[in-house]
Design a protein around this motif. Structure first.
Motif, mmCIF file in Angstrom:
data_model
loop_
_atom_site.group_PDB
_atom_site.id
_atom_site.type_symbol
_atom_site.label_atom_id
_atom_site.label_comp_id
_atom_site.label_asym_id
_atom_site.label_seq_id
_atom_site.Cartn_x
_atom_site.Cartn_y
_atom_site.Cartn_z
ATOM 1 N N ASP A 50 14.361 -20.212 -18.416
ATOM 2 C CA ASP A 50 14.795 -21.264 -18.425
ATOM 3 C C ASP A 50 14.199 -21.911 -17.089
ATOM 4 O O ASP A 50 15.020 -21.946 -15.845
ATOM 5 C CB ASP A 50 16.479 -20.951 -19.149
ATOM 6 C CG ASP A 50 17.095 -22.857 -18.564
ATOM 7 O OD1 ASP A 50 16.350 -22.881 -18.734
ATOM 8 O OD2 ASP A 50 18.403 -22.118 -19.218
ATOM 9 N N ASN A 98 19.884 -21.074 -28.305
ATOM 10 C CA ASN A 98 19.010 -19.902 -27.645
ATOM 11 C C ASN A 98 20.146 -18.343 -28.212
ATOM 12 O O ASN A 98 20.967 -18.783 -28.065
ATOM 13 C CB ASN A 98 18.838 -19.705 -26.633
ATOM 14 C CG ASN A 98 18.095 -18.889 -25.971
ATOM 15 O OD1 ASN A 98 18.444 -17.972 -25.200
ATOM 16 N ND2 ASN A 98 17.115 -19.129 -25.340
ATOM 17 N N TYR A 111 13.011 -24.330 -22.200
ATOM 18 C CA TYR A 111 12.708 -22.247 -22.301
ATOM 19 C C TYR A 111 10.897 -22.419 -22.595
ATOM 20 O O TYR A 111 10.124 -22.264 -22.937
ATOM 21 C CB TYR A 111 13.692 -21.713 -23.578
ATOM 22 C CG TYR A 111 14.744 -21.864 -23.606
ATOM 23 C CD1 TYR A 111 15.709 -21.576 -22.630
ATOM 24 C CD2 TYR A 111 15.419 -23.050 -24.481
ATOM 25 C CE1 TYR A 111 16.469 -21.495 -22.421
ATOM 26 C CE2 TYR A 111 16.831 -22.237 -25.008
ATOM 27 C CZ TYR A 111 17.461 -22.215 -23.474
ATOM 28 O OH TYR A 111 18.996 -22.696 -22.915
#
Length: 831
Positions: free
Chosen positions: A349, A180, A362
Motif C-alpha cells: 500500500d 480491498n 495498491y
C-alpha cells in the motif's frame, strides 16, 4: 512508466463506494473495560479464512464465500461468535469478555511473552527441529508452472476524488471500483497483467531458466519496465529463511530462529486445514519501528510443517512511501521433509504518508504454483540464456489459452478491468496525467516521437561559465526504440560561449545487442571527477556545474570529444565494446595550466592535448535484469547486482596527429550487500595503471569533491587535483543501518531516521617520467607514502528525501590548504 512513475501518480490523483463480493466485515475489537484488543483472531465461522486485529484493535475481512458469522478470540478472553446480519457488516464494535484461561494447560501472557513455559514457542521449536526444505531445492532437477496476476489500484477513493478536475473525461472509470479484502478501502484498478511461465532448474549445475508461455495486460504493452520492477520487489518463497526481503530491506521472519528475539508468540486456536489438525499461533513485534511483521500462522500437529501464514507490516515500520505490506502464503507438504509453495499473495500500500485515510496506490501480486516435476535432467545447453528473445507470439494468446492455463479464474470485476483500462488509456485526460507523472520521474517533457529535457540539468554554475543554461532533447518513440539521437545546447553568461553535445545509437541486431554509437561534445568540464575512464559524449559530472562549491573551483578544462564505438553482448549481461575517441583538451580556468614539455631538454612547452585513444571495454553484470530490448533498456534491479568493468586503452600517436603513445589498464568492481537485519552496504574497488609517461590531462586524478553534494566514489575532503597518479588502488565502503539503532530511542523513533557510516581509502603512485613531462606549475603529489583515507558518519531519511553526512580526513593534513572536514548532502527517493 517505471516503478517510480507509478508512485508519482499518487501526487496527481490527490488522493465511490460501490461494493462487490460476497461477505465483508470490519470494525473494532474491545474489552469490557473499553480498551482495544490488538492481535485478536477474527475468522469466518467454520473456515480458516481469518485475520488478526492491528495495533489499534481494528480489522477488515473479506471473502468470496457466503458466511453467517465470524468468530473472535484471544488468549485471556472468552471466544465470541458474532452473527452477520447481511453480506456487508462494517463499523462493527465487538466486545470480548475476559476469562481466566482460554485453552487447557495454556499459560496466558500479556505484553511481551515469556520464552519459557510458552506453548507457542514450544510448537515453534518443533517447527525448527522439523524444518523442511523447499521442494525445488530438494531434488537434482525441477520444473513447475507459475501463474502470475499483477494489479495496481488507486485506493481510498471518496467524493472529493470523483469531483477532482484530474478525472474530467474519465468519469466512467468509477463504475469499476471495489473494496480491498485486506484493508477494506475502496479502490479503482488502473493496471492488470497476467502471465504464465514454465520454470526449469538444475540444482547440481546451479542453473535456472524461465520460459514465458503467455502474457496479457491492460494496454500497457510498451511499459514492461513497470511490470518487471514490481516483480523484482519481492521474490522470496522460503518461509524458513531468517529474513524475508523486499524493498531492499530484510524483515525478520517470524517462523525462523531469528524471530524469537523480535516477536511475541501466543497459541491462539486449533482447527482442521485440508483434513489435518493444525495449531494457530499469533505473533506480533516486541518493539516498534523495526522491520518486523504481525499476523498468524498454522502448524500441523504431526509433521510440524507450516501450512499457512499471513504477514503484515505495521504502519510504524521504517519504509518510506509504503503504509503497509501484506503477504499470504500456502503450502503443500509432500512428505516428512519437503514442502512446496502453492500460493503466494503480496500487496503493498503506497502513499505519501502513513495516515489511515491518506490516498495512494495498491500493488498486488498473486502467484500460483502447480504441475511440479522432478529429476528430469536436461543438458547444460538448455539453460543457456539468450541475450534477447522477443517471443512476440506470447503476447497474443487466445482466450482459450487463458481459460486453460489460469490456475485461478478472474472474478467479474477483474474481467471488467480489461475493458475499462483499454478505454482509459485512450482518453486525453489520462494521457495528460500520465505525461505529468513521466515528467516528474524522468525529467523529460514527452512530445510525439521526441522528449525535451532533462529539466533537472537546465541550470548550473561554475567559475568559468558563471550561470549556465542548458536545453536538451532526444528521440523517443517507445521503450524498445532501435535507435536514438540525443543532444543539448548550453550557454554560459560569464564566458559568453555556446557549448553543445550530440550522440546517436543504432541497434543492428536485437539478439546479440549489436550496437554502433558515436557523437561529439564541446564543453567546459571538471576533469578528474572519476577514476574510471568514461567516453560518454553527453555525460557531465555535478562537479562541473554545482551551484555551491567549497573554496575556488578554478581548475576547469575545455574539451572537444569525438567518439565512435561498436558493442555486442556475446552472452547475457556480458558486454564487449570496442571504441575510438579523439580529445582536444585545453585549460578553461584563468591561471590553470595543463602544460607539458615537448622536448627532452624541457625547454619547449605545449598547453593543448590532442589525443587519439583506442579502447576495449568488458562489462559483466551477473544477475542484472533489464526491461525492454531497445538501445537504452531500463535496469530493473539497479541496486542488486555486482558490476565488473575492465578497460584496456591504447593511446596512438599515428592517428589524427595525436600527441602520445601509451597503454592504460583499469579495473572496477562494485558489490551491493544486504546484510540481514543489519542493513545495506555497498563496496566498490578500483585499480589502474598507465604504463607510459603522459601529461597531467591524461593522468589519473584522485577524484576530490569541492561541492556540498554527493558525487559517486569521490573523496569529499580532497580538493580537485590534490592527488595525481598513474598507478592507483582505491576502495569505498558505505553502510546504511536502516534505523536499527535509532528506532529504539523513544524520542527519535517516530522520525524513522537511518544511521550511515562509511570509509574510503586510496593508494597511488606517480612515476618520475610523468613528473618530468609536467610543466603545469601544480605541485603533483600522489598518496604513495601511506594510503589516504577518510571516514564518515551521517543521518539518512530526513524528511524521507535527504541524507547528510560528515566526512573526516584521516591523514595528509600537511598538504597545502588541506580540508579536515566536509559536509555532504544527497537527495533521492528511497524505500
Amino acid at each position: 512508466m517505471n516503478k517510480h512513475t507509478c508512485f508519482i501518480l499518487i501526487f496527481l490523483f490527490g488522493g465511490l463506494n460501490i461494493l462487490f463480493g460476497q461477505t465483508k466485515v470490519g470494525g473494532l475489537v474491545k474489552s469490557t473495560s473499553g480498551e482495544t484488543v490488538p492481535f485478536a483472531n477474527v475468522i469466518f465461522e467454520n473456515s480458516s479464512e481469518g485475520i488478526t486485529t492491528n495495533e489499534s484493535g481494528e480489522f477488515y475481512l473479506q471473502s468470496d464465500q457466503d458466511y453467517e458469522a465470524i468468530v473472535v478470540s484471544f488468549i485471556g478472553y472468552k471466544t465470541l461468535r458474532v452473527p452477520l446480519e447481511s453480506s456487508v457488516n462494517l463499523d462493527m464494535e465487538i466486545v470480548l469478555e475476559e476469562e481466566a484461561a482460554a485453552l487447557d494447560e495454556v499459560v496466558i501472557y500479556r505484553g511481551k511473552t515469556s520464552k519459557k513455559n510458552n506453548p507457542a514457542i514450544d510448537i515453534l521449536r518443533k517447527v525448527w527441529e522439523n524444518r523442511r526444505k523447499n521442494g525445488v531445492n530438494a531434488f537434482q532437477q525441477y520444473s513447475y508452472k507459475e501463474y502470475e496476476k499483477l494489479q495496481f489500484d488507486l485506493n481510498t477513493l471518496d467524493s472529493s476524488v470523483i469531483r477532482n478536475p484530474v478525472f474530467n473525461g474519465m468519469e466512467f472509470i468509477f463504475d469499476y471500483t471495489d473494496t480491498n479484502r485486506v484493508t477494506g478501502k475502496t479502490y479503482l484498478p488502473v493496471f492488470i497483467n497476467e502471465s504464465v511461465t514454465r520454470v526449469y532448474g538444475d540444482n547440481e549445475m546451479d542453473k535456472k531458466k524461465e520460459v514465458l508461455l503467455g502474457n496479457k495486460n491492460s494496454g500497457f504493452n510498451e511499459n514492461r519496465n513497470l511490470i518487471d520492477a514490481v516483480k523484482d520487489i519481492y521474490d522470496d518463497y522460503d518461509i524458513y529463511k531468517p529474513y524475508i526481503k523486499f524493498f531492499d530491506k530484510s524483515f525478520v521472519n517470524p517462523v525462523s530462529t531469528t524471530g524469537i528475539e523480535s516477536y511475541n508468540y501466543i497459541l491462539s486456536d486449533s482447527s482442521y486445514i485440508d483434513n489435518k489438525w493444525c495449531y494457530n499461533i499469533i505473533y506480533y513485534p516486541r518493539r516498534e519501528n523495526e522491520l518486523t511483521f504481525r499476523g498468524n500462522f498454522w502448524v500441523n500437529d504431526t509433521t510440524w510443517a507450516v501450512k499457512k501464514i499471513n504477514l503484515e507490516t505495521s504502519r510504524d515500520a521504517n519504509i518510506n512511501w509504503v503504509k503497509q505490506v501484506y503477504i499470504e502464503q500456502e503450502y503443500e507438504v509432500m512428505n516428512d521433509s519437503i514442502f512446496l509453495i502453492t500460493r503466494d499473495f503480496f500487496m503493498a500500500d503506497f502513499g505519501l504518508n502513513k495516515k489511515k485515510d491518506s490516498k495512494g496506490i495498491y500493488a498486488k501480486r498473486t502467484l500460483l504454483f502447480d504441475d511440479y516435476e522432478f529429476d528430469n535432467e536436461k543438458p547444460e545447453s538448455f539453460y543457456q540464456q539468450e541475450v534477447y528473445n522477443p517471443q512476440s507470439y506470447v503476447y497474443d494468446r487466445t482466450d482459450d489459452f487463458w481459460e486453460t492455463n489460469r490456475m485461478e479464474s478472474l472474478n467479474k470485476d477483474e474481467k471488467g478491468i480489461y475493458v475499462m483500462l483499454d478505454t482509459l488509456t485512450r482518453t486525453r485526460a489520462f494521457k495528460r496525467a500520465y505525461n505529468v507523472a513521466t515528467l516528474l520521474e524522468s525529467g523529460y517533457f514527452d512530445f510525439d516521437g521526441w522528449d525535451l529535457g532533462p529539466m533537472y540539468s537546465t541550470f548550473g554554475f561554475n567559475e568559468v561559465e558563471g550561470v549556465r543554461v542548458r536545453l536538451g532533447a532526444r528521440t523517443y518513440f517507445g521503450q524498445n526504440d532501435p535507435w536514438r539521437i540525443e543532444g543539448y545546447g548550453a550557454y554560459g553568461f560569464r564566458d559568453d560561449k555556446f557549448k553543445y553535445g550530440i550522440s546517436g545509437k543504432l541497434m543492428l541486431d536485437y539478439k546479440s545487442r549489436l550496437i554502433i554509437a558515436g557523437g561529439n561534445r564541446r564543453d567546459v568540464e571538471q576533469l578528474g571527477a572519476s577514476l574510471t575512464n568514461t567516453t560518454d559524449v553527453l555525460g557531465r559530472s555535478l562537479a562541473s556545474s554545482a551551484l555551491l562549491n567549497v573554496g575556488d573551483n578554478d581548475k576547469l578544462s575545455s574539451i572537444n570529444l569525438s567518439t565512435f564505438s561498436v558493442s555486442v553482448d556475446p552472452v547475457k549481461n556480458l558486454s564487449l565494446r570496442f571504441g575510438i575517441n579523439y580529445r582536444e583538451i585545453n585549460p578553461a580556468s584563468e591561471g590553470f595550466s595543463l602544460a607539458y614539455y615537448t622536448d627532452e631538454a624541457r625547454t619547449e612547452v605545449d598547453t593543448e592535448i590532442n589525443q587519439t585513444e583506442l579502447s576495449t571495454i568488458l562489462t559483466f553484470t551477473p544477475g542484472r535484469k533489464l526491461s525492454g530490448y531497445g538501445v537504452e533498456p531500463d535496469v530493473v534491479n539497479e541496486e542488486d547486482f555486482p558490476t565488473f568493468f575492465l578497460n584496456y586503452s591504447l593511446g596512438v600517436r599515428e592517428i589524427f596527429n595525436s600527441d602520445f603513445d601509451y597503454k592504460k589498464l583499469q579495473f572496477f568492481y562494485n558489490q551491493p550487500l544486504l546484510i540481514g537485519g543489519f542493513g545495506r552496504s555497498n563496496l566498490s574497488m578500483e585499480a589502474g595503471k598507465t604504463f607510459d609517461p603522459v601529461p597531467l590531462a591524461l593522468l589519473s586524478v584522485v577524484p576530490g569533491n569541492q561541492t556540498y553534494f554527493a558525487i559517486y566514489n569521490t573523496f569529499p575532503t580532497l580538493d580537485f587535483y590534490e592527488f595525481v597518479t598513474d598507478s592507483y588502488v582505491s576502495a569505498h565502503f558505505d553502510h546504511n543501518f536502516n534505523g536499527r539503532f535509532l528506532s529504539r530511542i523513544p524520542l527519535l523513533r517516530e522520525l524513522n531516521l537511518r544511521e550511515l557510516v562509511g570509509v574510503s581509502v586510496v593508494w597511488g603512485d606517480l612515476s618520475e617520467e610523468s613528473r618530468m613531462l609536467d610543466a603545469s606549475g601544480l605541485m603533483l603529489q600522489a598518496p604513495d607514502d601511506d594510503p589516504y583515507y577518510e571516514y564518515s558518519f551521517g543521518i539518512g531519511n530526513i524528511f524521507k528525501v535527504l541524507q547528510i553526512e560528515a566526512y573526516f580526513r584521516g591523514n595528509y593534513f600537511e598538504n597545502p590548504d588541506a580540508r579536515s572536514f566536509a559536509i555532504i548532502a544527497d537527495f533521492g527517493f528511497h524505500f
